[in-house]
Design a protein around this motif. Structure first.
Motif, PDB file in Angstrom:
ATOM      1  N   SER A   1       0.821  -1.221   0.000  1.00 36.62           N
ATOM      2  CA  SER A   1       0.000   0.000   0.000  1.00 36.62           C
ATOM      3  C   SER A   1       0.851   1.265   0.000  1.00 36.62           C
ATOM      4  CB  SER A   1      -0.938   0.004   1.217  1.00 36.62           C
ATOM      5  OG  SER A   1      -0.173   0.077   2.411  1.00 36.62           O
ATOM      6  N   GLY A   2       2.156   1.096   0.009  1.00 31.97           N
ATOM      7  CA  GLY A   2       3.034   2.260  -0.018  1.00 31.97           C
ATOM      8  C   GLY A   2       3.023   3.068   1.267  1.00 31.97           C
ATOM      9  N   ALA A   3       2.731   2.411   2.381  1.00 32.52           N
ATOM     10  CA  ALA A   3       2.688   3.113   3.672  1.00 32.52           C
ATOM     11  C   ALA A   3       4.036   3.009   4.386  1.00 32.52           C
ATOM     12  CB  ALA A   3       1.594   2.531   4.549  1.00 32.52           C
ATOM     13  N   PHE A   4       4.505   4.144   4.888  1.00 36.46           N
ATOM     14  CA  PHE A   4       5.717   4.197   5.702  1.00 36.46           C
ATOM     15  C   PHE A   4       5.284   4.727   7.060  1.00 36.46           C
ATOM     16  CE2 PHE A   4       9.538   6.286   7.390  1.00 36.46           C
ATOM     17  CZ  PHE A   4      10.448   5.249   7.285  1.00 36.46           C
ATOM     18  N   PHE A   5       5.658   4.027   8.141  1.00 35.86           N
ATOM     19  CA  PHE A   5       5.097   4.382   9.444  1.00 35.86           C
ATOM     20  C   PHE A   5       6.053   4.112  10.601  1.00 35.86           C
ATOM     21  CE2 PHE A   5       3.792   0.083   8.290  1.00 35.86           C
ATOM     22  CZ  PHE A   5       4.134  -0.659   9.409  1.00 35.86           C
ATOM     23  N   ILE A   6       5.662   4.643  11.763  1.00 40.39           N
ATOM     24  CA  ILE A   6       6.362   4.384  13.015  1.00 40.39           C
ATOM     25  C   ILE A   6       5.546   3.308  13.725  1.00 40.39           C
ATOM     26  CG2 ILE A   6       7.254   5.359  15.158  1.00 40.39           C
ATOM     27  CD1 ILE A   6       6.892   8.158  13.866  1.00 40.39           C
ATOM     28  N   ALA A   7       6.229   2.272  14.197  1.00 43.47           N
ATOM     29  CA  ALA A   7       5.528   1.143  14.814  1.00 43.47           C
ATOM     30  C   ALA A   7       5.823   1.065  16.312  1.00 43.47           C
ATOM     31  CB  ALA A   7       5.943  -0.157  14.140  1.00 43.47           C
ATOM     32  N   PRO A   8       4.839   0.570  17.078  1.00 41.82           N
ATOM     33  CA  PRO A   8       5.062   0.370  18.511  1.00 41.82           C
ATOM     34  C   PRO A   8       5.856  -0.911  18.763  1.00 41.82           C
ATOM     35  CG  PRO A   8       2.832  -0.299  17.917  1.00 41.82           C
ATOM     36  CD  PRO A   8       3.475   0.241  16.664  1.00 41.82           C
ATOM     37  N   ASN A   9       6.474  -0.990  19.939  1.00 42.13           N
ATOM     38  CA  ASN A   9       7.138  -2.243  20.314  1.00 42.13           C
ATOM     39  C   ASN A   9       6.066  -3.292  20.630  1.00 42.13           C
ATOM     40  OD1 ASN A   9       6.228  -1.683  22.924  1.00 42.13           O
ATOM     41  ND2 ASN A   9       8.238  -1.194  23.728  1.00 42.13           N
ATOM     42  N   GLU A  10       6.481  -4.537  20.841  1.00 39.35           N
ATOM     43  CA  GLU A  10       5.525  -5.640  21.054  1.00 39.35           C
ATOM     44  C   GLU A  10       4.611  -5.401  22.257  1.00 39.35           C
ATOM     45  OE1 GLU A  10       4.354  -8.433  19.390  1.00 39.35           O
ATOM     46  OE2 GLU A  10       5.496  -7.414  17.835  1.00 39.35           O
ATOM     47  N   ASP A  11       5.184  -4.928  23.361  1.00 37.84           N
ATOM     48  CA  ASP A  11       4.396  -4.691  24.571  1.00 37.84           C
ATOM     49  C   ASP A  11       3.302  -3.659  24.304  1.00 37.84           C
ATOM     50  OD1 ASP A  11       3.839  -4.974  27.423  1.00 37.84           O
ATOM     51  OD2 ASP A  11       4.687  -2.948  27.618  1.00 37.84           O
ATOM     52  N   SER A  12       3.670  -2.562  23.653  1.00 35.38           N
ATOM     53  CA  SER A  12       2.688  -1.515  23.346  1.00 35.38           C
ATOM     54  C   SER A  12       1.634  -2.020  22.360  1.00 35.38           C
ATOM     55  CB  SER A  12       3.388  -0.284  22.778  1.00 35.38           C
ATOM     56  OG  SER A  12       4.224   0.294  23.749  1.00 35.38           O
ATOM     57  N   LYS A  13       2.077  -2.788  21.362  1.00 35.71           N
ATOM     58  CA  LYS A  13       1.144  -3.345  20.379  1.00 35.71           C
ATOM     59  C   LYS A  13       0.122  -4.233  21.082  1.00 35.71           C
ATOM     60  CE  LYS A  13       2.598  -4.541  16.192  1.00 35.71           C
ATOM     61  NZ  LYS A  13       3.026  -5.266  14.978  1.00 35.71           N
ATOM     62  N   ASN A  14       0.594  -5.022  22.060  1.00 35.85           N
ATOM     63  CA  ASN A  14      -0.300  -5.914  22.809  1.00 35.85           C
ATOM     64  C   ASN A  14      -1.266  -5.159  23.716  1.00 35.85           C
ATOM     65  OD1 ASN A  14       0.822  -8.159  21.593  1.00 35.85           O
ATOM     66  ND2 ASN A  14       2.326  -8.471  23.215  1.00 35.85           N
ATOM     67  N   LYS A  15      -0.958  -3.908  24.045  1.00 34.56           N
ATOM     68  CA  LYS A  15      -1.884  -3.068  24.819  1.00 34.56           C
ATOM     69  C   LYS A  15      -2.851  -2.329  23.900  1.00 34.56           C
ATOM     70  CE  LYS A  15       1.338  -2.276  28.638  1.00 34.56           C
ATOM     71  NZ  LYS A  15       2.258  -1.283  29.221  1.00 34.56           N
ATOM     72  N   LEU A  16      -2.370  -1.925  22.718  1.00 37.92           N
ATOM     73  CA  LEU A  16      -3.201  -1.174  21.774  1.00 37.92           C
ATOM     74  C   LEU A  16      -4.258  -2.045  21.096  1.00 37.92           C
ATOM     75  CD1 LEU A  16      -0.378   0.973  20.155  1.00 37.92           C
ATOM     76  CD2 LEU A  16      -2.392   1.910  21.330  1.00 37.92           C
ATOM     77  N   LYS A  17      -3.885  -3.263  20.730  1.00 36.31           N
ATOM     78  CA  LYS A  17      -4.797  -4.124  19.961  1.00 36.31           C
ATOM     79  C   LYS A  17      -6.139  -4.380  20.659  1.00 36.31           C
ATOM     80  CE  LYS A  17      -2.045  -6.510  16.537  1.00 36.31           C
ATOM     81  NZ  LYS A  17      -1.695  -7.799  15.956  1.00 36.31           N
ATOM     82  N   PRO A  18      -6.155  -4.726  21.965  1.00 34.07           N
ATOM     83  CA  PRO A  18      -7.459  -4.966  22.609  1.00 34.07           C
ATOM     84  C   PRO A  18      -8.333  -3.702  22.662  1.00 34.07           C
ATOM     85  CG  PRO A  18      -5.664  -5.849  23.954  1.00 34.07           C
ATOM     86  CD  PRO A  18      -5.042  -5.051  22.856  1.00 34.07           C
ATOM     87  N   VAL A  19      -7.704  -2.532  22.804  1.00 31.56           N
ATOM     88  CA  VAL A  19      -8.465  -1.269  22.806  1.00 31.56           C
ATOM     89  C   VAL A  19      -9.085  -1.068  21.430  1.00 31.56           C
ATOM     90  CG1 VAL A  19      -8.231   1.258  22.911  1.00 31.56           C
ATOM     91  CG2 VAL A  19      -7.135  -0.171  24.653  1.00 31.56           C
ATOM     92  N   MET A  20      -8.284  -1.260  20.391  1.00 35.17           N
ATOM     93  CA  MET A  20      -8.786  -1.097  19.027  1.00 35.17           C
ATOM     94  C   MET A  20      -9.922  -2.080  18.742  1.00 35.17           C
ATOM     95  SD  MET A  20      -5.059  -0.533  17.211  1.00 35.17           S
ATOM     96  CE  MET A  20      -5.622  -0.430  15.508  1.00 35.17           C
TER      97      MET A  20
END
Length: 187
Positions: free
Chosen positions: A84-103
């Protein structure tokens, strides 16, 4: 009248300012690109509904967010979705695991709508970049280490003229774990 809405997580103002600087720098190298003017955010979902219905969904978002507890998010690397041509800043694994349930919970709250959902939390620098511009972005930006307190979500409405979303409401994470009060009877 049908309007397009977005639900997103905004980082702190410091992070928003830092990302704006990055976007402006990339723009100075490759000219205009998709999302070069958008405020830094992590998309949860987008939907289109008649604006007369929005208050119903505001109430649902308020109730859901009221139960969330604020948490720290650590963004520690750049990445891209080449398809998709997206360039982004990504969270670390711990943060990703906290963000996903909220989303996921927000998406479930709005499940009666036809949602365009994001399942992978990320903070876009650019979208729909050509392969060449993706390469330029990945050469310009190699290390990142930023944190913010995730303490709210925003509801945004699309301005069709500017083709940018603007915030129409903010829903704070209050950590309210109390079940909803149910009127009882004494007798």
């Amino acid at each position: 009248m049908e309007k397009k809405y977005s639900v997103a997580i905004y980082p702190s103002q410091d992070v928003i300012d830092s990302v704006k600087t990055m976007k402006d720098y990339l723009k100075s190298k490759i000219n205009w690109y998709n999302s070069c003017n958008s405020v830094a955010h992590i998309t949860i979902c987008e939907f289109t509904i008649d604006d007369s219905q929005i208050d119903t969904f505001r109430q649902k978002l308020f109730k859901t967010c009221d139960t969330f507890t604020p948490f720290s998010v650590h963004l520690d690397h750049f990445s891209s979705y080449e398809n998709s041509g997206a360039f982004f800043i990504a969270p670390n694994e711990d943060s990703k695991n906290k963000l996903k349930p909220v989303m996921k919970k927000i998406q479930e709250t709005l499940k009666s709508l036809k949602l365009k959902k994001s399942d992978d939390p990320h903070l876009s620098i650019g979208r729909k970049l050509t392969a060449e511009n993706l390469k330029i972005a990945s050469q310009l930006f190699t290390t990142i280490d930023i944190d913010f307190l995730c303490k709210e979500i925003v509801l945004r409405e699309l301005d069709p003229a500017k083709k940018q979303f603007f915030v129409i409401d903010t829903f704070t994470f209050n950590g309210n774990t109390q079940p909803e009060f149910v009127q009882g009877s004494l007798f």
